[in-house]
Design an enzyme around this catalytic site. Structure first.
Site, PDB file in Angstrom:
ATOM      1  N   GLY A  53      37.969 119.290  -5.178  1.00  0.00           N
ATOM      2  CA  GLY A  53      37.988 118.526  -3.933  1.00  0.00           C
ATOM      3  C   GLY A  53      37.674 119.377  -2.728  1.00  0.00           C
ATOM      4  O   GLY A  53      37.668 120.616  -2.798  1.00  0.00           O
ATOM      5  N   ARG A  95      31.660 118.118  -4.782  1.00  0.00           N
ATOM      6  CA  ARG A  95      30.319 117.551  -4.679  1.00  0.00           C
ATOM      7  C   ARG A  95      29.754 117.713  -3.271  1.00  0.00           C
ATOM      8  O   ARG A  95      28.563 117.878  -3.099  1.00  0.00           O
ATOM      9  CB  ARG A  95      30.359 116.055  -5.024  1.00  0.00           C
ATOM     10  CG  ARG A  95      30.719 115.743  -6.468  1.00  0.00           C
ATOM     11  CD  ARG A  95      30.441 114.276  -6.771  1.00  0.00           C
ATOM     12  NE  ARG A  95      30.821 113.910  -8.135  1.00  0.00           N
ATOM     13  CZ  ARG A  95      31.931 113.303  -8.455  1.00  0.00           C
ATOM     14  NH1 ARG A  95      32.809 112.988  -7.522  1.00  0.00           N
ATOM     15  NH2 ARG A  95      32.202 112.986  -9.706  1.00  0.00           N
ATOM     16  N   GLY A 109      41.173 116.808   2.992  1.00  0.00           N
ATOM     17  CA  GLY A 109      42.386 117.320   3.621  1.00  0.00           C
ATOM     18  C   GLY A 109      43.385 117.893   2.641  1.00  0.00           C
ATOM     19  O   GLY A 109      44.009 118.930   2.915  1.00  0.00           O
ATOM     20  N   ALA A 110      43.553 117.246   1.486  1.00  0.00           N
ATOM     21  CA  ALA A 110      44.497 117.752   0.477  1.00  0.00           C
ATOM     22  C   ALA A 110      44.023 119.089  -0.070  1.00  0.00           C
ATOM     23  O   ALA A 110      44.812 120.018  -0.268  1.00  0.00           O
ATOM     24  CB  ALA A 110      44.656 116.737  -0.647  1.00  0.00           C
ATOM     25  N   LYS A 152      45.085 112.614   9.039  1.00  0.00           N
ATOM     26  CA  LYS A 152      45.608 113.985   9.092  1.00  0.00           C
ATOM     27  C   LYS A 152      44.857 114.875  10.081  1.00  0.00           C
ATOM     28  O   LYS A 152      45.441 115.822  10.612  1.00  0.00           O
ATOM     29  CB  LYS A 152      45.604 114.613   7.691  1.00  0.00           C
ATOM     30  CG  LYS A 152      46.665 114.018   6.769  1.00  0.00           C
ATOM     31  CD  LYS A 152      46.745 114.779   5.462  1.00  0.00           C
ATOM     32  CE  LYS A 152      47.876 114.253   4.600  1.00  0.00           C
ATOM     33  NZ  LYS A 152      48.067 115.060   3.370  1.00  0.00           N
ATOM     34  N   THR A 175      49.257 110.176   6.621  1.00  0.00           N
ATOM     35  CA  THR A 175      48.467 110.256   5.411  1.00  0.00           C
ATOM     36  C   THR A 175      47.048 109.826   5.745  1.00  0.00           C
ATOM     37  O   THR A 175      46.722 109.582   6.914  1.00  0.00           O
ATOM     38  CB  THR A 175      49.092 109.415   4.273  1.00  0.00           C
ATOM     39  OG1 THR A 175      48.419 109.683   3.059  1.00  0.00           O
ATOM     40  CG2 THR A 175      49.045 107.930   4.583  1.00  0.00           C
ATOM     41  N   SER A 215      57.410 107.284   0.282  1.00  0.00           N
ATOM     42  CA  SER A 215      58.129 107.942   1.378  1.00  0.00           C
ATOM     43  C   SER A 215      59.420 107.241   1.776  1.00  0.00           C
ATOM     44  O   SER A 215      60.425 107.918   2.024  1.00  0.00           O
ATOM     45  CB  SER A 215      57.207 108.073   2.599  1.00  0.00           C
ATOM     46  OG  SER A 215      56.156 108.973   2.332  1.00  0.00           O
ATOM     47  N   ASN A 262      50.407 116.628   8.640  1.00  0.00           N
ATOM     48  CA  ASN A 262      50.995 115.540   7.864  1.00  0.00           C
ATOM     49  C   ASN A 262      52.378 115.145   8.357  1.00  0.00           C
ATOM     50  O   ASN A 262      52.898 114.107   7.957  1.00  0.00           O
ATOM     51  CB  ASN A 262      51.061 115.894   6.367  1.00  0.00           C
ATOM     52  CG  ASN A 262      52.170 116.861   6.035  1.00  0.00           C
ATOM     53  OD1 ASN A 262      52.282 117.917   6.643  1.00  0.00           O
ATOM     54  ND2 ASN A 262      53.013 116.513   5.072  1.00  0.00           N
ATOM     55  N   TYR A 300      49.937 110.754  -7.024  1.00  0.00           N
ATOM     56  CA  TYR A 300      51.278 110.448  -7.539  1.00  0.00           C
ATOM     57  C   TYR A 300      51.452 108.983  -7.942  1.00  0.00           C
ATOM     58  O   TYR A 300      52.546 108.572  -8.350  1.00  0.00           O
ATOM     59  CB  TYR A 300      52.352 110.840  -6.517  1.00  0.00           C
ATOM     60  CG  TYR A 300      52.323 110.081  -5.206  1.00  0.00           C
ATOM     61  CD1 TYR A 300      52.950 108.848  -5.071  1.00  0.00           C
ATOM     62  CD2 TYR A 300      51.698 110.619  -4.086  1.00  0.00           C
ATOM     63  CE1 TYR A 300      52.945 108.168  -3.871  1.00  0.00           C
ATOM     64  CE2 TYR A 300      51.691 109.951  -2.881  1.00  0.00           C
ATOM     65  CZ  TYR A 300      52.316 108.721  -2.777  1.00  0.00           C
ATOM     66  OH  TYR A 300      52.305 108.041  -1.584  1.00  0.00           O
TER      67      TYR A 300
END
Length: 264
Positions: A120, A143, A123-124, A61, A57, A16, A82, A209
């Site tokens: 998943g 899961r 939050g993402a 969040k 992050t 960032s 975010n 990333y």
């Protein structure tokens, strides 16, 4: 001078400062950007630091929401924030994760009428499901059954146990990893054999990333499948955040320059 920051734990790996430093310089804005490590349970400290805005992050969040004056419609619907901006009536929470994802997908693949599989249920995954389910069929593979049911219900998506990914993946148009699997400091996928059944015309996206090329992306590329890197999504959401903080929407032409600068 205005002061912005990223709050989270950990934050040492974050790109960032490079993204926002680049944009502040390009547009001649007198501002700085810092990294602030705040452990879980301390999200509220961020609103007492005199910041003009900040990015959130993990693990903040959702935890930051009670300390904000209001939420944007998207942030309220997702239950996730975010980006926070100091405005006339206090700190306002936004979500730019979905826009970052869509801005990275659209140049490479259709993002309407597609079968989207998201690995998943955190939050993402929530932000990805919410942004894509408006115009696509979205299925979460996870899961954690309780979390997956919650995210799917909130986003208007479906869910399946992660163990079913191998048998279902042939029907996938866009596959998104929205877990930390493959991140430098985390465990990796036990197996990537499911990629063998993916249609070659599909798109594989990894929200991780660091590293830039995860094992998931590397394996997909070896099969001739197009990919989207987490850095591309990060830049997209950063541009949207910059617009919230400054009122300036950066030119898309700068994305390539910033990508090259970050990846040097």
């Amino acid at each position: 001078m205005k002061h912005y920051a990223l709050i989270g734990d950990p934050v040492g790996h974050s790109l960032s400062p490079a993204i926002y430093g680049f944009l502040f310089e390009k547009y001649g804005i007198d501002a700085d950007f810092s990294l602030i490590r705040l452990p879980k349970g301390h999200a509220g400290d961020a609103v007492c630091m005199g910041l003009d805005g900040f990015a959130c992050t993990m693990p903040h969040k959702q935890d930051i929401i009670p300390f904000l004056s209001a939420l944007s419609p998207d942030a309220a619907a997702m239950g996730s924030v975010n980006i926070v901006n100091l405005e006339e009536h206090g700190y306002i929470g936004y979500s730019t994760d979905g826009e970052g994802l869509l801005s990275a997908i659209r140049p490479k693949h259709a993002a309407v009428g597609q079968n989207v599989f998201i690995i998943g249920s955190g939050g993402a995954a929530r932000s990805a499901a919410y942004s894509l389910a408006k115009q696509n069929s979205v299925t979460l593979f996870a899961r954690n059954e309780a979390a997956a049911i919650n995210v799917a219900a909130a986003a208007g998506a479906f869910w399946r146990p992660l163990s079913h990914l191998m048998e279902d993946v042939a029907d996938c148009d866009i596959l998104i990893n929205a877990t930390p699997l493959g991140m430098s400091c985390c465990e990796n996928f036990n197996s990537l054999a499911f990629l063998q059944k993916l249609n070659p015309s599909a798109l594989v996206c990894d929200m991780v990333y660091m590293p830039r090329e995860t094992d998931l992306l590397k394996a997909a590329r070896a099969l001739g499948i197009d990919t989207v890197e987490g850095i591309e999504m990060l830049i997209g959401q950063g541009f949207a955040a910059f617009a919230i903080w400054t009122g300036i929407l950066p030119s898309d032409l700068l994305k390539r320059d910033l990508y090259i600068k970050i990846c040097k």
